[in-house]
Design an enzyme around this catalytic site. Structure first.
Site, mmCIF file in Angstrom:
data_model
loop_
_atom_site.group_PDB
_atom_site.id
_atom_site.type_symbol
_atom_site.label_atom_id
_atom_site.label_comp_id
_atom_site.label_asym_id
_atom_site.label_seq_id
_atom_site.Cartn_x
_atom_site.Cartn_y
_atom_site.Cartn_z
ATOM 1 N N ARG A 123 15.695 42.720 37.496
ATOM 2 C CA ARG A 123 14.242 42.653 37.203
ATOM 3 C C ARG A 123 13.382 43.181 38.349
ATOM 4 N NH1 ARG A 123 15.989 37.912 34.759
ATOM 5 N NH2 ARG A 123 16.015 38.179 32.504
ATOM 6 N N LYS A 145 5.223 56.547 38.406
ATOM 7 C CA LYS A 145 5.859 56.814 37.103
ATOM 8 C C LYS A 145 7.350 57.041 37.329
ATOM 9 C CE LYS A 145 2.338 59.095 34.314
ATOM 10 N NZ LYS A 145 2.108 60.360 33.602
ATOM 11 N N GLU A 187 2.579 72.937 40.435
ATOM 12 C CA GLU A 187 1.789 71.687 40.480
ATOM 13 C C GLU A 187 0.720 71.768 41.575
ATOM 14 O OE1 GLU A 187 2.003 69.390 38.197
ATOM 15 O OE2 GLU A 187 4.017 69.591 37.334
ATOM 16 N N LYS A 227 -3.766 63.155 44.444
ATOM 17 C CA LYS A 227 -3.044 62.272 43.520
ATOM 18 C C LYS A 227 -3.371 60.803 43.820
ATOM 19 C CE LYS A 227 0.902 61.514 40.751
ATOM 20 N NZ LYS A 227 2.121 62.018 40.168
ATOM 21 N N GLU A 237 -2.985 55.618 33.537
ATOM 22 C CA GLU A 237 -3.306 56.822 32.768
ATOM 23 C C GLU A 237 -4.092 56.529 31.493
ATOM 24 O OE1 GLU A 237 -0.356 60.096 32.949
ATOM 25 O OE2 GLU A 237 -0.715 60.282 30.813
ATOM 26 N N ARG A 241 -6.613 59.834 35.204
ATOM 27 C CA ARG A 241 -5.254 60.294 35.591
ATOM 28 C C ARG A 241 -4.762 61.386 34.639
ATOM 29 N NH1 ARG A 241 -0.042 56.719 37.737
ATOM 30 N NH2 ARG A 241 1.343 58.514 37.950
ATOM 31 N N ASN A 245 -2.629 66.149 33.847
ATOM 32 C CA ASN A 245 -1.836 66.782 32.786
ATOM 33 C C ASN A 245 -2.327 68.186 32.435
ATOM 34 O OD1 ASN A 245 -0.302 64.473 32.576
ATOM 35 N ND2 ASN A 245 -1.651 63.555 31.053
ATOM 36 N N HIS A 248 -0.089 70.739 30.930
ATOM 37 C CA HIS A 248 1.148 70.057 30.555
ATOM 38 C C HIS A 248 1.347 69.923 29.045
ATOM 39 C CE1 HIS A 248 1.423 69.310 34.788
ATOM 40 N NE2 HIS A 248 2.508 68.581 34.670
ATOM 41 N N HIS A 252 4.784 71.213 28.119
ATOM 42 C CA HIS A 252 5.855 70.360 27.574
ATOM 43 C C HIS A 252 6.382 70.925 26.259
ATOM 44 C CE1 HIS A 252 4.503 66.508 29.881
ATOM 45 N NE2 HIS A 252 5.363 67.233 30.559
ATOM 46 N N HIS A 265 10.086 73.147 34.442
ATOM 47 C CA HIS A 265 8.836 72.420 34.236
ATOM 48 C C HIS A 265 7.655 73.194 34.835
ATOM 49 C CE1 HIS A 265 6.184 68.987 33.781
ATOM 50 N NE2 HIS A 265 5.884 69.052 35.056
HETATM 51 N N1 LIG Z 1 7.268 60.769 38.049
HETATM 52 C C1 LIG Z 1 6.371 61.710 37.984
HETATM 53 O O1 LIG Z 1 5.171 61.473 38.099
HETATM 54 C C2 LIG Z 1 6.815 63.131 37.775
HETATM 55 C C3 LIG Z 1 5.917 64.196 37.925
HETATM 56 C C4 LIG Z 1 6.380 65.504 37.784
HETATM 57 C C5 LIG Z 1 7.726 65.732 37.504
HETATM 58 N N2 LIG Z 1 8.586 64.671 37.352
HETATM 59 C C6 LIG Z 1 10.007 64.885 37.077
HETATM 60 O O2 LIG Z 1 10.582 65.559 38.198
HETATM 61 C C7 LIG Z 1 11.760 66.221 37.770
HETATM 62 C C8 LIG Z 1 11.823 67.591 38.397
HETATM 63 O O3 LIG Z 1 11.850 67.445 39.792
HETATM 64 P P1 LIG Z 1 12.431 68.593 40.748
HETATM 65 O O4 LIG Z 1 11.846 69.881 40.364
HETATM 66 O O5 LIG Z 1 12.319 68.096 42.130
HETATM 67 O O6 LIG Z 1 13.954 68.694 40.263
HETATM 68 P P2 LIG Z 1 15.326 68.263 40.926
HETATM 69 O O7 LIG Z 1 15.300 66.869 41.397
HETATM 70 O O8 LIG Z 1 16.369 68.631 39.940
HETATM 71 O O9 LIG Z 1 15.428 69.214 42.210
HETATM 72 C C9 LIG Z 1 15.517 70.601 42.029
HETATM 73 C C10 LIG Z 1 16.776 71.164 42.688
HETATM 74 O O10 LIG Z 1 16.557 71.246 44.090
HETATM 75 C C11 LIG Z 1 17.627 70.613 44.794
HETATM 76 N N3 LIG Z 1 17.017 70.106 46.023
HETATM 77 C C12 LIG Z 1 16.065 69.146 46.141
HETATM 78 N N4 LIG Z 1 15.669 69.062 47.408
HETATM 79 C C13 LIG Z 1 16.339 69.972 48.123
HETATM 80 C C14 LIG Z 1 16.319 70.396 49.482
HETATM 81 N N5 LIG Z 1 15.480 69.878 50.376
HETATM 82 N N6 LIG Z 1 17.181 71.381 49.856
HETATM 83 C C15 LIG Z 1 18.022 71.960 48.969
HETATM 84 N N7 LIG Z 1 18.059 71.629 47.660
HETATM 85 C C16 LIG Z 1 17.223 70.643 47.249
HETATM 86 C C17 LIG Z 1 18.175 69.601 43.856
HETATM 87 O O11 LIG Z 1 19.520 69.293 44.147
HETATM 88 C C18 LIG Z 1 18.037 70.331 42.512
HETATM 89 O O12 LIG Z 1 19.131 71.201 42.329
HETATM 90 C C19 LIG Z 1 11.713 66.252 36.248
HETATM 91 O O13 LIG Z 1 12.666 65.338 35.747
HETATM 92 C C20 LIG Z 1 10.304 65.778 35.915
HETATM 93 O O14 LIG Z 1 10.229 65.089 34.689
HETATM 94 C C21 LIG Z 1 8.145 63.396 37.493
#
Ligand SMILES: NC(=O)c1ccc[n+]([C@@H]2O[C@H](COP(=O)([O-])OP(=O)(O)OC[C@H]3O[C@@H](n4cnc5c(N)ncnc54)[C@H](O)[C@@H]3O)[C@@H](O)[C@H]2O)c1
Length: 355
Positions: A123, A145, A187, A227, A237, A241, A245, A248, A252, A265
């Protein structure tokens, strides 16, 4: 670069975001300042582990922590129930208790999955974000999130669960693939378009990626602060907030149409921002020239802008399934001009005018 600190002040909790070059070198000491327990579980992926796993573990062990590392496959497919179950098992084997700490070391995938695991196991166990991709450093690690994907769509099971702290080491971007750097920039461009014309202009004026990276600390600070402000005003949101988007809704839908395989993305959001701005400009809502500026910036950072040839009905169908829609009306985000955005509530049937 000196250390920058941003405090995120929520009604129930305040937590710091630290931004500093080389922060990982002293991460053990930093964690010991905010956590008085003994046991820490780190969740990371294989790529990030290869570069930074040992550094973080050694630094934590030097401070006397007992550490368990859980290494997952990189990529979106790890944001699944299957991986979540594996993470729960590993944490319970440790065994983790509510007095311990979980660290998410990685990009947005690791942050979202680990945050959701932390929010649900026993929890709720406290957790810390150490974002390592640009996207995670400017966006996903802040705001609480956390989620996993299910067969019917991305991020459909999740919660709002904030970390105890966010530690951003800008040096780790040096090992990030260019593709992901540009993906995260989408972003950053979004923040400029919705809230900060100076940021937008700065991005336009950098000569190349090298100059961008020289300034990345300031850029990350600016994005995190935007942010923070938005999340503080509207944590769940229900209002402002939603501005985050921008791009987005269409983005999406594009990602979903191609089964999350063709566009990342950031790329899909880039197309979404340009498409909706081109239309809102034609409708006389947005200052003339704004979509052209967006286009220039997207081209500069090798991001796509043109809507691929997808039947409009398919896109509209995907938009209709989006969790952010409410009955027969929906909120879309438009800009009046670069740096100035607003929420427009429209009947679902009008969405086709904006794409
Ligand atoms: N929670 C939120 O508010 C929010 C907002 C936007 C996106 N997201 C989510 O984020 C995710 C995408 O995140 P992402 O683009 O970071 O993807 P990811 O976590 O898959 O990272 C991208 C790639 O980069 C590599 N990597 C990361 N850091 C590295 C570094 N310093 N050196 C070498 N390689 C590295 C990872 O291994 C991966 O292969 C999606 O699932 C999306 O839904 C969440």
């Amino acid at each position: 670069m000196i250390r920058n600190i941003i405090d995120v002040k929520l009604s129930h909790k305040t937590y710091p975001i630290y931004i500093e070059k080389g922060l990982l070198n002293s991460i053990g000491k930093e964690i010991s300042k905010i956590f008085s327990g003994k046991k820490i579980a780190i969740v990371t992926d294989e790529n990030v582990n290869r570069y930074y796993g040992d550094k973080v573990i050694d630094s934590l062990k030097n401070e006397g922590f007992s550490v368990k590392k859980i290494v997952l496959k990189p990529g979106e497919s790890s944001k699944s129930f299957e991986t979540l179950t594996y993470v729960y098992d590993e944490l319970l084997d440790f065994p983790i208790t509510r007095g311990d700490l979980i660290i998410a070391l990685g990009g947005g995938v690791i942050g979202d999955l680990t945050g959701f695991a932390a929010s649900t196991i026993l929890r709720g166990v406290p957790f810390v974000q150490i974002p390592t991709s640009l996207l995670a450093e400017v966006d996903s690690s802040i705001g609480g999130k956390v989620a996993v994907d299910v067969a019917k769509g991305k991020n459909l099971v999740g919660s709002f669960y904030h970390p105890e702290a966010v530690f951003i080491d800008i040096e780790v971007l040096g090992t990030l693939d260019k593709k992901y750097l540009h993906d995260g920039l989408s972003e950053v461009i979004k923040y400029g378009a919705i809230k900060d014309s100076k940021l937008f202009e700065a991005l336009l004026n950098f000569k190349d990626d090298a100059e961008l990276l020289q300034n990345i600390g300031d850029i990350i600070y600016t994005c995190c602060d935007i942010k923070r402000e938005v999340v503080e005003k509207d944590e769940k949101e229900k209002g402002d907030r939603m501005l985050l988007n921008f791009g987005h809704t269409i983005g999406h839908a594009i990602e979903k149409y191609y089964n999350f395989e063709k566009y990342s993305h950031g790329e899909a959001v880039a197309i979404g921002m340009y498409t909706i701005t081109l239309k809102s400009e034609q409708l006389g809502i947005t200052e003339k020239g704004s979509s052209e500026k967006l286009k220039q910036l997207l081209i500069k950072y090798e991001l796509p802008y043109e809507l691929p040839e997808i039947p409009k009905e398919s896109l509209l169908e995907a938009i209709a399934l989006d969790k952010k829609n409410n009955g027969d009306r929906m909120n879309i985000i438009l800009i009046k001009k670069i740096g100035d955005s607003f929420i427009k509530n429209i009947p679902n049937t009008e969405m086709e005018n904006y794409m």
